[in-house]
Design an enzyme around this catalytic site. Structure first.
Site, short mmCIF file in Angstrom:
data_model
loop_
_atom_site.label_atom_id
_atom_site.label_comp_id
_atom_site.label_asym_id
_atom_site.label_seq_id
_atom_site.Cartn_x
_atom_site.Cartn_y
_atom_site.Cartn_z
N HIS A 1 -18.76 47.68 64.34
CA HIS A 1 -18.67 46.28 63.90
C HIS A 1 -17.21 45.87 63.93
CE1 HIS A 1 -19.64 42.55 62.08
NE2 HIS A 1 -18.97 42.81 60.98
N ILE B 1 -22.82 46.87 53.44
CA ILE B 1 -22.30 45.69 54.15
C ILE B 1 -20.77 45.71 54.18
CG2 ILE B 1 -22.12 43.16 54.08
CD1 ILE B 1 -24.92 43.02 52.99
N ARG C 1 -10.75 43.89 60.11
CA ARG C 1 -11.68 44.59 59.22
C ARG C 1 -11.06 45.94 58.82
NH1 ARG C 1 -14.91 42.30 63.34
NH2 ARG C 1 -16.53 40.86 62.63
O1 TXD Z 1 -21.28 42.27 59.02
C1 TXD Z 1 -20.68 42.79 58.07
N1 TXD Z 1 -21.00 44.01 57.64
C2 TXD Z 1 -19.57 42.02 57.39
C3 TXD Z 1 -19.19 42.60 56.04
C4 TXD Z 1 -19.80 40.56 57.34
C5 TXD Z 1 -19.08 39.81 56.44
C6 TXD Z 1 -18.36 40.37 55.28
N2 TXD Z 1 -18.16 41.80 55.38
C7 TXD Z 1 -17.60 42.50 54.21
O2 TXD Z 1 -18.49 42.45 53.08
C8 TXD Z 1 -16.31 41.93 53.69
O3 TXD Z 1 -15.24 42.26 54.54
C9 TXD Z 1 -16.23 42.61 52.34
O4 TXD Z 1 -15.78 43.93 52.51
C10 TXD Z 1 -17.72 42.67 51.91
C11 TXD Z 1 -18.09 41.65 50.88
O5 TXD Z 1 -17.77 40.37 51.34
P1 TXD Z 1 -17.81 39.13 50.29
O6 TXD Z 1 -17.48 37.91 51.05
O7 TXD Z 1 -19.05 39.19 49.47
O8 TXD Z 1 -16.57 39.51 49.37
P2 TXD Z 1 -16.27 38.99 47.88
O9 TXD Z 1 -16.78 37.59 47.71
O10 TXD Z 1 -14.83 39.30 47.64
O11 TXD Z 1 -17.17 39.93 46.96
C12 TXD Z 1 -16.86 41.28 46.79
C13 TXD Z 1 -17.23 41.62 45.35
C14 TXD Z 1 -16.33 40.89 44.33
O12 TXD Z 1 -17.13 40.09 43.48
C15 TXD Z 1 -15.66 42.04 43.58
O13 TXD Z 1 -15.51 41.77 42.19
C16 TXD Z 1 -16.65 43.15 43.79
O14 TXD Z 1 -17.05 43.01 45.15
N3 TXD Z 1 -16.10 44.47 43.57
C17 TXD Z 1 -16.84 45.48 43.11
N4 TXD Z 1 -18.15 45.53 42.82
C18 TXD Z 1 -18.58 46.73 42.37
N5 TXD Z 1 -17.80 47.83 42.21
C19 TXD Z 1 -16.49 47.78 42.51
N6 TXD Z 1 -15.71 48.89 42.35
C20 TXD Z 1 -15.95 46.57 42.98
N7 TXD Z 1 -14.71 46.17 43.36
C21 TXD Z 1 -14.82 44.88 43.72
#
Ligand code: TXD
Length: 309
Positions: free
Chosen positions: A176, A119, A89
């Site tokens: 975490h 998250i 992480r």
């Molecule tokens: O328990 C916990 N807190 C953890 C958190 C459990 C599981 C996942 N954990 C973390 O959540 C994981 O390591 C990631 O850092 C986040 C999101 O996980 P996810 O699986 O949803 O990742 P995705 O599918 O890659 O989605 C991230 C989205 C993607 O669509 C990007 O286009 C978008 O984030 N993104 C943005 N959105 C808004 N603004 C900006 N700047 C941006 N950059 C990327």
């Protein structure tokens, strides 16, 4: 009674499950924001078209324009990169730090009164970053991790004992990451301490599996990390705020001296109600449990101290 509005910053794996479940439960209207054009719009349209089947009247809007989140009651942030096999992480820190800074400034501008649930990983550093950059009151910003980690512990205990998860309660403290602190002494099964029902070695295996559970899913999926269980966990926090439920939920909360920790975020039992994080509950810990929590805090602290905001 005005309709509640929930903004989801990040429309990826977790964001999509958040949108779907919030709409299905009619917890509020959803604005799904992402930087990828078409992604949030497509996901919202798909969910919207399914709602008549389940008789839900939630509204959903996918957008690439932050102005659409204005007036949100709750903001849930998953923006950032997810882990790939072999990544920790913490490996996500640099990239997600820059993303979180931009998200914080935009949420401050467009939804300054929202209750914010972070998250994105590395969770403890990301929630800290959001609060410091946005300047939000610390009790209006928290991180989702402990509910997921505790749910994993509960699921493993229920599987081992062949009992309903409804009757298994548990709490996981700390950061975490691999240093998180499952507390078997505080786990009960129908009110019975789990230490009366399972031998110490089985409990130790469940604690270890809980600490590594995120990585276990990443290794199996290969393309990303867990996304349903994190979404369901964050929704329980949002619901407790929106309905002023005063639930006691383990989450990354700002500590102002509790557990001997000041001005950092870390996973502790917190009461979440209409004012946000309303109270931190301090558990009595054995010397060994305190030692594990201190080690976990040191891991969180060194990561947060490496961020120069
Ligand atoms: O328990 C916990 N807190 C953890 C958190 C459990 C599981 C996942 N954990 C973390 O959540 C994981 O390591 C990631 O850092 C986040 C999101 O996980 P996810 O699986 O949803 O990742 P995705 O599918 O890659 O989605 C991230 C989205 C993607 O669509 C990007 O286009 C978008 O984030 N993104 C943005 N959105 C808004 N603004 C900006 N700047 C941006 N950059 C990327």
């Amino acid at each position: 009674m005005t309709r509640k509005k929930i903004a989801l910053i990040g429309g990826g794996n977790i964001g999509g499950v958040l949108a779907e479940n919030i709409a299905a439960r009619e917890l509020g209207d959803v604005v799904l924001f992402d930087v990828v054009e078409g992604l949030p719009q497509g996901k919202c349209l798909d969910i919207l078209e399914g709602l008549p089947v389940i008789n839900s009247d939630s509204h959903l809007k996918g957008t690439n324009n932050y102005a659409d989140i204005s007036g949100s009651d709750v903001v849930i942030i998953t923006a950032g990169l997810a882990r790939k096999p072999g990544m920790s992480r913490d490996d996500l820190l640099n990239k997600n730090l820059e993303i979180m800074k931009s998200v914080a400034l935009n949420v401050k501008q467009h939804a300054p009164k929202a209750f914010v649930i972070v998250i994105s990983n590395p969770l403890d550093a990301m929630v800290y970053t959001f609060q410091k950059v946005s300047g939000f009151a610390p009790n209006k910003v928290c991180g989702m991790a402990g509910i997921l980690d505790s749910a994993r512990f509960r699921a493993f205990v229920a599987m081992e004992l062949g009992v309903s998860v409804k009757d298994v309660h548990a709490v996981v403290l700390g950061g975490h990451g691999d240093t998180m602190v499952p507390l078997p002494r505080y786990c009960t099964v129908g009110g019975i301490p789990v230490t009366d029902l399972l031998p110490a070695d089985k409990i130790a295996k469940i604690s270890e599996r809980t600490q590594k559970a995120g990585g276990e899913v990443v290794e199996l999926l290969k393309t990303g990390s867990a996304f349903v269980s994190p979404a369901l966990s964050a929704i329980s926090m949002a619901e407790s705020y929106l309905k002023d439920q005063k639930r006691v939920l383990p989450c990354a909360a700002y500590l102002g001296g509790e557990y001997g920790i000041k001005n950092y975020y870390i996973g502790v039992p917190a009461v979440i109600g209409g004012e946000g994080v309303e109270k931190i509950l301090e558990l009595k810990l054995t010397a060994e449990e305190k030692q594990h929590l201190d080690a976990s805090f040191q891991a969180v602290k060194s990561l947060i101290d490496s961020i120069h905001l």
